[in-house]
Write a protein that holds these residues in place. Sequence first.
Motif, PDB file in Angstrom:
ATOM      1  N   ALA A   7       9.232 -27.190 -10.249  1.00  0.00           N
ATOM      2  CA  ALA A   7       8.975 -26.050  -9.352  1.00  0.00           C
ATOM      3  C   ALA A   7       9.071 -24.617 -10.110  1.00  0.00           C
ATOM      4  O   ALA A   7       8.003 -23.719  -9.931  1.00  0.00           O
ATOM      5  CB  ALA A   7       9.792 -25.828  -8.126  1.00  0.00           C
ATOM      6  N   ASP A   8      10.154 -24.513 -10.813  1.00  0.00           N
ATOM      7  CA  ASP A   8      10.316 -23.017 -11.606  1.00  0.00           C
ATOM      8  C   ASP A   8       9.803 -22.944 -12.917  1.00  0.00           C
ATOM      9  O   ASP A   8      10.006 -21.902 -13.922  1.00  0.00           O
ATOM     10  CB  ASP A   8      11.790 -22.566 -11.616  1.00  0.00           C
ATOM     11  CG  ASP A   8      12.650 -23.663 -12.289  1.00  0.00           C
ATOM     12  OD1 ASP A   8      12.053 -24.774 -12.813  1.00  0.00           O
ATOM     13  OD2 ASP A   8      13.841 -23.486 -12.361  1.00  0.00           O
ATOM     14  N   ALA A   9       9.130 -24.029 -13.521  1.00  0.00           N
ATOM     15  CA  ALA A   9       8.653 -24.069 -15.033  1.00  0.00           C
ATOM     16  C   ALA A   9       7.393 -23.356 -15.255  1.00  0.00           C
ATOM     17  O   ALA A   9       7.549 -22.800 -16.245  1.00  0.00           O
ATOM     18  CB  ALA A   9       8.379 -25.341 -15.358  1.00  0.00           C
ATOM     19  N   LYS A  10       6.699 -22.922 -14.107  1.00  0.00           N
ATOM     20  CA  LYS A  10       5.451 -22.247 -14.648  1.00  0.00           C
ATOM     21  C   LYS A  10       4.983 -21.665 -13.299  1.00  0.00           C
ATOM     22  O   LYS A  10       5.423 -21.880 -12.056  1.00  0.00           O
ATOM     23  CB  LYS A  10       4.451 -23.340 -14.959  1.00  0.00           C
ATOM     24  CG  LYS A  10       3.205 -22.590 -15.669  1.00  0.00           C
ATOM     25  CD  LYS A  10       2.331 -23.563 -16.055  1.00  0.00           C
ATOM     26  CE  LYS A  10       2.504 -23.943 -17.709  1.00  0.00           C
ATOM     27  NZ  LYS A  10       1.497 -24.534 -18.218  1.00  0.00           N
ATOM     28  N   ASN A  11       3.962 -20.616 -13.279  1.00  0.00           N
ATOM     29  CA  ASN A  11       3.625 -20.303 -11.809  1.00  0.00           C
ATOM     30  C   ASN A  11       2.380 -21.071 -11.701  1.00  0.00           C
ATOM     31  O   ASN A  11       0.989 -21.024 -11.925  1.00  0.00           O
ATOM     32  CB  ASN A  11       3.022 -18.754 -12.364  1.00  0.00           C
ATOM     33  CG  ASN A  11       2.413 -18.277 -10.785  1.00  0.00           C
ATOM     34  OD1 ASN A  11       2.304 -18.763  -9.864  1.00  0.00           O
ATOM     35  ND2 ASN A  11       1.738 -17.191 -10.919  1.00  0.00           N
ATOM     36  N   TRP A  12       2.679 -22.131 -10.728  1.00  0.00           N
ATOM     37  CA  TRP A  12       1.887 -23.203 -10.283  1.00  0.00           C
ATOM     38  C   TRP A  12       0.537 -22.668  -9.502  1.00  0.00           C
ATOM     39  O   TRP A  12      -0.302 -23.368  -9.143  1.00  0.00           O
ATOM     40  CB  TRP A  12       2.615 -24.312  -9.778  1.00  0.00           C
ATOM     41  CG  TRP A  12       3.224 -25.022 -10.683  1.00  0.00           C
ATOM     42  CD1 TRP A  12       4.810 -25.093 -10.671  1.00  0.00           C
ATOM     43  CD2 TRP A  12       2.955 -25.840 -12.049  1.00  0.00           C
ATOM     44  NE1 TRP A  12       5.345 -25.831 -11.602  1.00  0.00           N
ATOM     45  CE2 TRP A  12       4.246 -26.088 -12.590  1.00  0.00           C
ATOM     46  CE3 TRP A  12       1.793 -25.951 -12.549  1.00  0.00           C
ATOM     47  CZ2 TRP A  12       4.575 -26.911 -13.852  1.00  0.00           C
ATOM     48  CZ3 TRP A  12       1.909 -26.669 -13.697  1.00  0.00           C
ATOM     49  CH2 TRP A  12       3.362 -27.101 -14.485  1.00  0.00           C
ATOM     50  N   GLY A  13       0.726 -21.625  -9.061  1.00  0.00           N
ATOM     51  CA  GLY A  13      -0.346 -20.917  -8.126  1.00  0.00           C
ATOM     52  C   GLY A  13      -1.366 -20.233  -9.010  1.00  0.00           C
ATOM     53  O   GLY A  13      -2.367 -19.681  -8.598  1.00  0.00           O
ATOM     54  N   GLY A  14      -1.208 -19.774 -10.371  1.00  0.00           N
ATOM     55  CA  GLY A  14      -2.014 -19.132 -11.016  1.00  0.00           C
ATOM     56  C   GLY A  14      -1.848 -17.614 -10.527  1.00  0.00           C
ATOM     57  O   GLY A  14      -1.029 -16.891 -10.344  1.00  0.00           O
TER      58      GLY A  14
END
Length: 199
Positions: A7-14
């Motif tokens: 969950a915290d690896a990337k901004n998954w929402g862009g």
Amino acid sequence: MTSHPAADAKNWGGRLPRNETLELDDDQRAASDQVRGRTARWAEHSGFAPTDDQGGLIGPFNAFVLRPGQAQGFNQWVQHDQRHSSLSATIREVVILSVGLAWDADYEIYAHVAVGRTVGLSETVLEGLRTGSTEGFTHDEAAAYRFTDQLVRTHRVDDAVYATAEEAFGRDGVLDMVHLIGMYLATSALLNAFEIPAP
């Protein structure tokens, strides 16, 4: 088994906020429940992650919750096409991946490589779609690729490519291909406009 990104690896929402961080209205909550109950199960079965490792929606699914009215109409179109298309599952994936690769839509490519494998596309075809080589494709796979790639990249289809596609799939099949191309052009635009990443 599908691997879920952290969950915290990337901004998954862009560029979009994650719906898990918002106060959702009733329509948005209903859309979230529907995505999690139906679409997410299909994604998992097909081998790609619709959520992060804490259950937050990723890919286009987060965006669908943020605008539930549009998402509902789009999903009805997709579901109708899945039930009534004259195209085989493998040919549908050739078309979808051809669109995603032309648009360099990362999540679409990620998801539909997994779906392609699930429905039986060979590694030769998956690699050929990436490189533009139809060596090792069946006649129908090559016809679908050439039709889709030409329409998406040049916005037209020449007579020879059209005739080959019509011979392979019939008039209804060509119509079904164009509808499918439109669906995944819309999906690619959504993913790229909001810079939505893939795992």
